[in-house]
Design an enzyme around this catalytic site. Structure first.
Site, PDB file in Angstrom:
ATOM      1  N   VAL A   1       0.840  -1.200   0.000  1.00 46.60           N
ATOM      2  CA  VAL A   1       0.000   0.000   0.000  1.00 46.60           C
ATOM      3  C   VAL A   1       0.876   1.251   0.000  1.00 46.60           C
ATOM      4  CG1 VAL A   1      -1.691   1.325   1.322  1.00 46.60           C
ATOM      5  CG2 VAL A   1      -1.881  -1.159   1.205  1.00 46.60           C
TER       6      VAL A   1
ATOM      7  N   THR B   1      -5.615  -0.719   6.314  1.00 45.69           N
ATOM      8  CA  THR B   1      -6.981  -1.207   6.521  1.00 45.69           C
ATOM      9  C   THR B   1      -7.173  -1.547   7.982  1.00 45.69           C
ATOM     10  OG1 THR B   1      -7.032  -2.056   4.302  1.00 45.69           O
ATOM     11  CG2 THR B   1      -8.634  -2.981   5.839  1.00 45.69           C
TER      12      THR B   1
ATOM     13  N   PHE C   1      -8.010   1.399  -2.154  1.00 48.72           N
ATOM     14  CA  PHE C   1      -8.725   0.311  -2.818  1.00 48.72           C
ATOM     15  C   PHE C   1      -7.859  -0.299  -3.917  1.00 48.72           C
ATOM     16  CE2 PHE C   1     -11.789   3.315  -1.077  1.00 48.72           C
ATOM     17  CZ  PHE C   1     -12.533   2.476  -0.262  1.00 48.72           C
TER      18      PHE C   1
ATOM     19  N   GLU D   1      -3.446  -5.475  -5.708  1.00 49.61           N
ATOM     20  CA  GLU D   1      -2.068  -5.883  -5.969  1.00 49.61           C
ATOM     21  C   GLU D   1      -1.913  -6.245  -7.430  1.00 49.61           C
ATOM     22  OE1 GLU D   1      -1.122  -8.056  -1.825  1.00 49.61           O
ATOM     23  OE2 GLU D   1       0.054  -8.745  -3.535  1.00 49.61           O
TER      24      GLU D   1
ATOM     25  N   LYS E   1     -14.244   0.729   3.771  1.00 43.78           N
ATOM     26  CA  LYS E   1     -13.136  -0.126   3.321  1.00 43.78           C
ATOM     27  C   LYS E   1     -13.384  -1.596   3.669  1.00 43.78           C
ATOM     28  CE  LYS E   1      -9.253  -1.875   2.211  1.00 43.78           C
ATOM     29  NZ  LYS E   1      -8.757  -2.040   0.869  1.00 43.78           N
TER      30      LYS E   1
ATOM     31  N   ASN F   1     -14.252  -4.934   0.895  1.00 43.82           N
ATOM     32  CA  ASN F   1     -13.557  -6.220   0.756  1.00 43.82           C
ATOM     33  C   ASN F   1     -14.466  -7.390   1.151  1.00 43.82           C
ATOM     34  OD1 ASN F   1     -11.292  -5.122  -0.301  1.00 43.82           O
ATOM     35  ND2 ASN F   1      -9.950  -5.554   1.425  1.00 43.82           N
TER      36      ASN F   1
ATOM     37  N   GLY G   1      -7.663 -15.577  -2.270  1.00 43.07           N
ATOM     38  CA  GLY G   1      -6.528 -15.623  -1.350  1.00 43.07           C
ATOM     39  C   GLY G   1      -5.943 -14.232  -1.226  1.00 43.07           C
TER      40      GLY G   1
ATOM     41  N   CYS H   1      -5.326  -9.558   1.711  1.00 43.24           N
ATOM     42  CA  CYS H   1      -6.392  -8.618   2.093  1.00 43.24           C
ATOM     43  C   CYS H   1      -7.744  -9.273   2.330  1.00 43.24           C
ATOM     44  CB  CYS H   1      -6.505  -7.526   1.040  1.00 43.24           C
ATOM     45  SG  CYS H   1      -4.958  -6.653   0.830  1.00 43.24           S
TER      46      CYS H   1
ATOM     47  N   LYS I   1      -8.082 -11.830   5.371  1.00 42.94           N
ATOM     48  CA  LYS I   1      -7.814 -11.174   6.659  1.00 42.94           C
ATOM     49  C   LYS I   1      -8.885 -10.124   6.976  1.00 42.94           C
ATOM     50  CE  LYS I   1      -4.592  -7.793   6.276  1.00 42.94           C
ATOM     51  NZ  LYS I   1      -5.123  -6.496   6.678  1.00 42.94           N
TER      52      LYS I   1
HETATM   53  C1  UGA Z   1      -8.326  -6.588  -2.753  1.00 42.57           C
HETATM   54  C2  UGA Z   1      -9.382  -5.612  -3.276  1.00 42.57           C
HETATM   55  O1  UGA Z   1      -9.832  -6.049  -4.559  1.00 42.57           O
HETATM   56  C3  UGA Z   1      -8.814  -4.199  -3.374  1.00 42.57           C
HETATM   57  O2  UGA Z   1      -9.827  -3.283  -3.772  1.00 42.57           O
HETATM   58  C4  UGA Z   1      -8.269  -3.789  -2.011  1.00 42.57           C
HETATM   59  O3  UGA Z   1      -7.682  -2.500  -2.041  1.00 42.57           O
HETATM   60  C5  UGA Z   1      -7.217  -4.790  -1.569  1.00 42.57           C
HETATM   61  O4  UGA Z   1      -7.796  -6.111  -1.511  1.00 42.57           O
HETATM   62  C6  UGA Z   1      -6.740  -4.371  -0.213  1.00 42.57           C
HETATM   63  O5  UGA Z   1      -7.545  -4.359   0.715  1.00 42.57           O
HETATM   64  O6  UGA Z   1      -5.589  -3.945  -0.088  1.00 42.57           O
HETATM   65  P1  UGA Z   1      -6.235  -7.832  -3.845  1.00 42.57           P
HETATM   66  O7  UGA Z   1      -5.973  -8.456  -2.531  1.00 42.57           O
HETATM   67  O8  UGA Z   1      -5.108  -7.255  -4.600  1.00 42.57           O
HETATM   68  O9  UGA Z   1      -7.298  -6.632  -3.725  1.00 42.57           O
HETATM   69  O10 UGA Z   1      -6.883  -8.978  -4.728  1.00 42.57           O
HETATM   70  P2  UGA Z   1      -8.195  -9.130  -5.601  1.00 42.57           P
HETATM   71  O11 UGA Z   1      -7.964  -8.659  -6.972  1.00 42.57           O
HETATM   72  O12 UGA Z   1      -9.350  -8.576  -4.882  1.00 42.57           O
HETATM   73  O13 UGA Z   1      -8.310 -10.727  -5.622  1.00 42.57           O
HETATM   74  C7  UGA Z   1      -8.430 -11.438  -4.394  1.00 42.57           C
HETATM   75  C8  UGA Z   1      -8.584 -12.908  -4.633  1.00 42.57           C
HETATM   76  O14 UGA Z   1      -9.870 -13.180  -5.171  1.00 42.57           O
HETATM   77  C9  UGA Z   1      -7.586 -13.526  -5.608  1.00 42.57           C
HETATM   78  O15 UGA Z   1      -7.121 -14.746  -5.071  1.00 42.57           O
HETATM   79  C10 UGA Z   1      -8.393 -13.765  -6.863  1.00 42.57           C
HETATM   80  O16 UGA Z   1      -7.910 -14.833  -7.632  1.00 42.57           O
HETATM   81  C11 UGA Z   1      -9.752 -14.075  -6.269  1.00 42.57           C
HETATM   82  N1  UGA Z   1     -10.881 -13.800  -7.178  1.00 42.57           N
HETATM   83  C12 UGA Z   1     -11.103 -12.550  -7.636  1.00 42.57           C
HETATM   84  C13 UGA Z   1     -11.723 -14.833  -7.532  1.00 42.57           C
HETATM   85  O17 UGA Z   1     -11.541 -15.997  -7.104  1.00 42.57           O
HETATM   86  N2  UGA Z   1     -12.785 -14.572  -8.356  1.00 42.57           N
HETATM   87  C14 UGA Z   1     -13.037 -13.324  -8.829  1.00 42.57           C
HETATM   88  O18 UGA Z   1     -14.026 -13.149  -9.565  1.00 42.57           O
HETATM   89  C15 UGA Z   1     -12.164 -12.289  -8.471  1.00 42.57           C
END
Ligand code: UGA
Length: 516
Positions: free
Chosen positions: A75, A185, A226, A229, A286, A290, A339, A342, A345
């Protein structure tokens, strides 16, 4: 001011004078548009360097705004560099000296699209510098973005000891007005606790004298991030919304001022993009965001299971429901579950904080249970396909928790790997970015575990390929050639990445999630 502080400031002032004289010889006039200022000097993270950044910042933008970002993780670093790109002079602060030194040398501590170039650009422009002396940084800055970690405690609550540590250090370094911006967060009411801690731990006499005899002068605001990664740099410059939780007009104005260059770039207005709330509300926005994203994913996964049991197709179902703008198409991708650092947790922390306030959020507990079962379901699929797993050689495509990052924290792929190793399988692993991170998870060596340079190499002699992260690279693999390298042409696609018809046409036995 205490005598040791006076001495330190005098030394630093002397350093600045010498340095500015030297630098003025070759310093191009800084520009507001974010362009580099033409110097290629690389700094070491020293107080002298740190103060010089502000000095150039004074010339660049505004001689009042001195931004420091505390915590240079996923972040903090994108935030600090994003703010530098917007024209602000920013000091990134991290007490991990090795990490800070690497960053100061232009090496980000993690893979993130575009971040290395941005780091290089703003070390060179002089608008970003690194500091390891937290207290010094606090004294010199007046806008303090708090981006330290909020890891999970065993009971699911957020561990806020690092946030409290920052608050206490601020308390003993209040030397004039500070705006403390909570970006980590955190559960609702953390900003209130930060405020309480600062008041409680302030050395009131020292603070009063430093502030010219005035009251303790600070505001606490909440500006949740928001960023996703992998695309954090893109997200910084293309926010869906900017949430500002504030308690005073002064804090509101400062934060709006900081983000104004971004609104200008976007051709947007504060009314269209900025959500201004109180601090508790901003924190809940926030966590609720999530939690809702995780809920969508678990919902899609349950529907996928029903599709699988009945011969329906989850892709068509999510397409069909996603066309309703009240539902939307995103975050409905079925697979082995969410996984990362974010979503898992934050979901637990949100459930926990709700419970402490007497709100039973069992909906979210179920979201988590559904997610936890995904790995076991994939393993069952593998067992069904292979009959006996023990002694089989399996290729694993993808180790990071999602594409575009080398982060393997709470990655379902690693849980799958651990189960299969325990069952006696031999694994051939591939990931475009996360091999280093993954290798820290396992003690096993070849032939039980082999790290492969390409997805094709991973498929050598394999009796199945498991697709565990939806890296676009895997779509470019020539499946015909891969089939020739395998002992058994079988694919279990845990992310529904590949096109079932195309894969079967290449002669593969193919299983995915909720698709015939
Ligand atoms: C998430 C949020 O999307 C961000 O908006 C937020 O800022 C961030 O956490 C945070 O709190 O810092 P991130 O952890 O980077 O972002 O990952 P995501 O893109 O949200 O994906 C999370 C998981 O969900 C991944 O394992 C992904 O493969 C899975 N996923 C995502 C699915 O299984 N299906 C989906 O349709 C989308």
């Amino acid at each position: 001011m205490r005598q040791d502080c006076v001495d330190r400031v005098l030394v630093l002032c002397a350093d600045i004078t010498i340095d500015v004289q030297r630098e003025n010889r070759d310093l191009h006039r800084p520009r507001l548009d974010g362009a580099a200022i033409g110097r290629t000097h690389r700094f070491a993270p020293t107080p002298k360097h740190y103060l010089n950044v502000y000095r150039r910042g004074c010339m660049t933008i505004n001689d009042e705004m001195r931004i420091a970002v505390f915590g240079l993780g996923h972040v903090g670093l994108p935030t600090a560099l994003g703010l530098a790109e917007l024209g602000w002079s920013v000091v990134g602060v991290d007490n991990d000296v090795d990490k800070a030194n690497e960053i100061a040398r232009g090496k980000p501590p993690f893979y993130e699209q575009g971040i290395e170039a941005l780091l290089e650009r703003h070390l060179d422009s002089g608008r970003f510098a690194v500091e390891t002396d937290v207290a010094l940084a606090m004294r010199e800055a007046n806008v303090l973005f708090v981006c330290v970690g909020t890891p999970q405690r065993e009971d699911g609550a957020a561990d806020l000891s690092m946030v409290e540590g920052v608050a206490r250090t601020i308390a003993s370094n209040l030397n004039g007005y500070k705006l403390i911006v909570e970006k980590s967060t955190t559960p609702v009411q953390t900003a209130q606790q930060i405020k309480r801690s600062i008041l409680r731990y302030s050395d009131a006499n020292n603070a009063r004298s430093n502030a010219g005899g005035g009251e303790l002068d600070f505001d606490v605001a909440v500006n949740p991030e928001f960023l996703r990664e992998g695309v954090a740099v893109h997200d910084f410059f293309n926010p869906d919304r900017i949430v500002l939780g504030v308690e005073t007009e002064r804090a509101r104005k400062i934060l709006l001022g900081i983000y104004q260059p971004l609104l200008d770039r976007l051709g947007s207005t504060a009314d269209a993009t900025v959500v201004i709330t109180d601090i508790n509300t901003a924190e809940i926005i926030k966590h609720a965001s999530n939690a809702f994203l995780a809920t969508k994913i678990s919902f899609a996964n349950m529907v996928a299971d029903l599709c699988e049991a009945t011969g329906a197709n989850i892709d068509d179902v999510t397409h069909g429901i996603g066309m309703d703008p009240r539902i939307g198409p995103r975050f409905l991708q079925a697979g082995i579950g969410y996984g990362g650092y974010c979503l898992p947790k934050d979901l637990r922390a949100f459930t926990w904080i709700a419970a402490t306030h007497g709100v039973d959020f069992s909906l979210l507990k179920e979201v988590e249970h559904i997610n936890e079962r995904r790995v076991g379901q994939l393993i069952s699929k593998v067992r069904q396909a292979l009959w006996v797993v023990k002694g089989k050689t399996l290729a694993m495509w993808g180790l990071s928790f999602k594409p575009g990052t080398d982060d393997t924290r709470e990655a379902p792929s690693l849980a799958v790997a651990r189960c299969l190793l325990d069952e006696g399988a031999h694994l051939r692993l591939h990931d475009p970015e996360a091999m280093g991170e993954a290798s820290r998870e396992f003690r096993e060596n070849a032939p039980v575990l082999t790290y492969c340079a390409t997805p094709e190499e991973a498929a050598d002699g394999a009796e199945a390929i498991l697709v565990l992260t939806e890296w676009p690279e895997y779509l470019d693999v020539d499946l015909g050639r891969v089939r020739e390298r395998m002992r058994v042409p079988l694919i279990v696609d845990g992310r529904n990445l590949l096109d079932p018809a195309a894969v079967r046409e290449q002669g593969f036995e193919y299983y995915s999630i909720g698709r015939p």
